[in-house]
Design an enzyme around this catalytic site. Structure first.
Site, PDB file in Angstrom:
ATOM      1  N   LYS A  80       0.833  -1.197   0.000  1.00  0.00           N
ATOM      2  CA  LYS A  80       0.000   0.000   0.000  1.00  0.00           C
ATOM      3  C   LYS A  80       0.868   1.248   0.000  1.00  0.00           C
ATOM      4  O   LYS A  80       1.894   1.307   0.688  1.00  0.00           O
ATOM      5  CB  LYS A  80      -0.902  -0.026   1.239  1.00  0.00           C
ATOM      6  CG  LYS A  80      -1.872   1.138   1.368  1.00  0.00           C
ATOM      7  CD  LYS A  80      -2.731   0.948   2.606  1.00  0.00           C
ATOM      8  CE  LYS A  80      -3.664   2.127   2.835  1.00  0.00           C
ATOM      9  NZ  LYS A  80      -4.528   1.923   4.023  1.00  0.00           N
ATOM     10  N   SER A 155      -8.899   3.099   3.041  1.00  0.00           N
ATOM     11  CA  SER A 155      -7.837   3.590   2.182  1.00  0.00           C
ATOM     12  C   SER A 155      -7.017   2.500   1.506  1.00  0.00           C
ATOM     13  O   SER A 155      -6.139   2.793   0.700  1.00  0.00           O
ATOM     14  CB  SER A 155      -6.898   4.480   3.004  1.00  0.00           C
ATOM     15  OG  SER A 155      -6.323   3.758   4.088  1.00  0.00           O
ATOM     16  N   SER A 179     -10.087   1.192   7.108  1.00  0.00           N
ATOM     17  CA  SER A 179      -9.370   1.356   5.849  1.00  0.00           C
ATOM     18  C   SER A 179      -8.972   0.055   5.176  1.00  0.00           C
ATOM     19  O   SER A 179      -8.702   0.022   3.980  1.00  0.00           O
ATOM     20  CB  SER A 179      -8.105   2.194   6.073  1.00  0.00           C
ATOM     21  OG  SER A 179      -8.435   3.548   6.245  1.00  0.00           O
TER      22      SER A 179
END
Length: 479
Positions: A80, A155, A179
């Site tokens: 990520k 996210s 997230s």
């Protein structure tokens, strides 16, 4: 014929170890999948092809030499874009860092490499992880593999979308208010929010805060557990870290679901949830209740979780982005600015009350598990929405007080500090992925994962509960 990139990480690691496939062959397959489908969804935003091929060739030589191999040996891993990766562009989704090339690996990325994983791709994220919708000014929006005009949430939306589309066998995520879990639900994959400190971090500015954690993501519980076994460890760099045995997470122990008592809650007693999502969850509960010894409806007592989370969340943005905002406010996107503006509105008394309320909430939550083994609830309050919209503004016609209130189902559980598995559970009323959260006891990470593995196996035999798979041909993949 199934492509290598569609196979489970567990199978791929076994095949590498037995010399049936080469890490080079696997990497090339993943790169080909990215080339074919990433233009449709924009999940992978940076690649290190040369570095990855060098690492894959060395991984192949190590296998042929009969060397000891790590748990992730030869597996291409997506990281990520909130984690620094040495030599590979890391932007945090912010125009402020659009050209940033780190000279170090953040601790989670370093653990992936140490376990033999090949870091070859960065996955998209909203700016500094804010917004729960994966779009930013550097790379643009990520689309949901099931409906590219809709969001994969955030996210960790890039990681979830890339996994669902078979671009990589494993990916990292992170989770503060949901997230990791909401993208897992929206993309039909598995995400695990561990107990804070189980995966140590050297990037959290508020080291004693239990809100933000890193976590593994995969297409199955076993795959996520494999990645967890490489990331879980004790490290004094993280003040919440404690001694753990990484081998306890893979392979997972067998669990007899018929011995487990569960509680189900459609809204945790406080979260706004779309009425149609409630109906889907109620239907699914009726389809899986027979798996367990008993199932009861029960809401935890989370008190004023909305206010508590808002204040504690604001602390993280105040610590991390205030100085940047003073220098580059014009470059920051609306969710980050909204968090910083909210942070300025809170007083010292607000912060003291929020910390005290979280402690009370945590203690009440322990009583819930005195006569149950698991708590199950929906993961997302609404079906995936268009990524052109920053966030839902109302649920069931009722306006939301804060832009992030639509993820209350996940941030309510964040406040407890308990481990949570986000597990696919068929499709919703709109034909898009639907997911549930499975909450375990305090520090019962291996146990809740083992239960989720047994539940996943049972779901696979029931068509309405099985993990959905996107139509890759619609994304550009040719057979």
């Amino acid at each position: 014929m199934t492509s290598l990139s569609d196979r489970s990480a567990v199978d791929l690691r076994r095949l590498i170890g037995t010399k049936e496939i080469s890490p080079v062959e696997l990497l090339d397959d993943c790169l080909a999948r990215i080339e074919a489908v990433n233009p449709a969804i924009n999940a992978v935003v940076a690649l290190d092809v040369e570095g990855a091929r060098t690492a894959a060739r060395e991984a192949e030589r190590q296998v042929l030499r009969g060397e000891a191999l790590g748990p992730l040996h030869g597996l291409p891993i997506g990281i990520k874009d909130l984690s620094e990766t040495k030599g590979l562009r890391t932007t945090w989704g912010s125009l402020i860092y659009k050209d940033h090339i780190p000279n170090r690996d953040e601790s989670t990325a370093a653990a992936v490499r140490a376990a033999g994983g090949i870091i070859f791709a960065k996955t998209n994220t909203p700016e500094f992880g804010a917004g729960a919708n994966t779009r930013n000014g550097v790379y643009g929006a990520t689309g949901n593999p099931f409906a590219p005009d809709r969001t994969p949430a955030g996210s960790s939306g890039g990681s979830a979308a890339a996994l669902a589309a078979g671009m990589m066998p494993l990916a990292t995520g992170s989770d503060m208010g949901g997230s990791l879990r909401t993208p897992a639900a929206y993309c039909g994959i598995v995400g695990f929010r561990p107990t804070p400190g189980l995966i140590p971090s050297d990037k959290r500015l508020l080291g004693y805060s239990p809100l933000s954690v890193d976590g593994p993501m995969g297409r199955s519980v076993a795959d996520a557990a494999l990645l967890l076994s490489a990331l879980a460890r004790e490290d004094s760099v993280d003040p919440l870290s404690w001694p753990v045995d990484p081998k306890s997470f893979f392979p997972l122990p067998e669990i007899d679901l018929a011995r487990l008592k569960i509680a189900v809650s459609e809204d945790l007693g406080f979260a706004p949830v779309d009425d149609e999502i409630r109906a889907v969850f109620t239907e699914r509960c009726g389809l899986f209740a027979d798996l367990f010894q008993s199932s009861v409806e029960r809401d935890p007592e989370l008190g004023d979780a909305h206010r508590t989370f808002a204040v504690l969340r604001a602390e993280s943005f105040e610590a991390g982005q205030r100085t940047l905002a003073e220098r580059h406010r014009d470059l920051l996107q609306p969710p980050v600015r909204a968090n910083l503006d909210q942070a300025q509105s809170f007083t010292l008394a607000d912060h003291a009350k929020a910390h005290a309320e979280q402690t009370k909430l945590y203690r009440r939550f322990q009583y819930l598990f005195e006569d149950i083994d698991l708590l199950i609830c929906p993961t997302a309050a609404v079906s995936p929405f268009p990524h052109a919209e920053w966030h839902p503004t109302a649920i069931n016609g009722e306006p939301l007080e804060h832009y992030f209130q639509w993820i209350a189902l996940t941030y309510g559980l964040t406040l407890t500090g308990h481990p949570v598995v986000a597990l696919p559970c068929g499709i919703d009323h709109k034909g898009l992925p639907f997911g549930i959260q499975i909450v375990g006891k305090r520090r019962g990470d291996a146990q809740v994962l083992a239960a989720a593995l047994a539940i996943e196996r049972a779901f696979a035999t029931r068509p309405k509960l099985a993990r959905p798979v996107p139509d890759l041909a619609a994304l550009g993949l040719r057979s």
